[in-house]
Motif scaffolding. Structure first.
Motif, short mmCIF file in Angstrom:
data_model
loop_
_atom_site.label_atom_id
_atom_site.label_comp_id
_atom_site.label_asym_id
_atom_site.label_seq_id
_atom_site.Cartn_x
_atom_site.Cartn_y
_atom_site.Cartn_z
N HIS A 4 0.81 -1.22 0.00
CA HIS A 4 0.00 0.00 0.00
C HIS A 4 0.85 1.28 0.00
O HIS A 4 0.32 2.37 0.10
CB HIS A 4 -0.95 0.02 1.19
N TYR A 5 2.16 1.11 -0.10
CA TYR A 5 3.08 2.24 -0.07
C TYR A 5 3.91 2.26 -1.35
O TYR A 5 4.29 1.22 -1.87
CB TYR A 5 4.02 2.13 1.13
N PRO A 6 4.23 3.47 -1.84
CA PRO A 6 5.14 3.53 -2.99
C PRO A 6 6.55 3.12 -2.55
O PRO A 6 7.00 3.51 -1.47
CB PRO A 6 5.10 4.99 -3.41
N VAL A 7 7.20 2.31 -3.34
CA VAL A 7 8.56 1.85 -3.03
C VAL A 7 9.46 2.30 -4.17
O VAL A 7 9.13 2.09 -5.34
CB VAL A 7 8.60 0.31 -2.87
N HIS A 8 10.58 2.91 -3.84
CA HIS A 8 11.51 3.42 -4.83
C HIS A 8 12.92 2.93 -4.52
O HIS A 8 13.28 2.80 -3.35
CB HIS A 8 11.51 4.95 -4.85
N VAL A 9 13.70 2.71 -5.56
CA VAL A 9 15.11 2.37 -5.39
C VAL A 9 15.92 3.65 -5.49
O VAL A 9 15.82 4.38 -6.48
CB VAL A 9 15.57 1.37 -6.48
N ILE A 10 16.69 3.94 -4.44
CA ILE A 10 17.56 5.11 -4.42
C ILE A 10 18.96 4.63 -4.07
O ILE A 10 19.17 4.00 -3.03
CB ILE A 10 17.09 6.15 -3.39
N ILE A 11 19.91 4.91 -4.94
CA ILE A 11 21.30 4.51 -4.72
C ILE A 11 22.10 5.77 -4.41
O ILE A 11 22.21 6.67 -5.24
CB ILE A 11 21.89 3.82 -5.97
N LEU A 12 22.65 5.83 -3.20
CA LEU A 12 23.55 6.92 -2.83
C LEU A 12 24.96 6.44 -3.14
O LEU A 12 25.46 5.52 -2.51
CB LEU A 12 23.41 7.26 -1.35
#
Length: 73
Positions: A4-12
């Protein structure tokens, strides 16, 4: 659990020189059995280029957060 939540891939992703400098400033050793340079090279070669990749080498934590928030607006 996250359906129910947006999930994003973030690479630092800092460059290898920045990782080496930051590692020297820490009071502990995070890399044993390999160097920051080899880890960086392998990571860049083998990690799929999905999501938002942000080079944080020259950024403060606050600047990184700002860039991430701007990306998702």
């Amino acid at each position: 659990m996250l359906k129910h939540y947006p999930v994003h891939v973030i690479i630092l992703c800092q460059n290898a020189e920045t990782v080496k400098k930051r590692e020297k400033m820490r009071g502990k050793v995070g890399y044993t059995g390999f160097t920051a340079g080899t880890l960086y090279a392998d990571f860049m070669k083998t990690t799929p280029k999905i999501g938002f990749w942000l080079d944080t080498s020259e950024q403060s934590p606050e600047q990184s957060v700002e860039d991430i928030l701007l990306y998702f607006r």
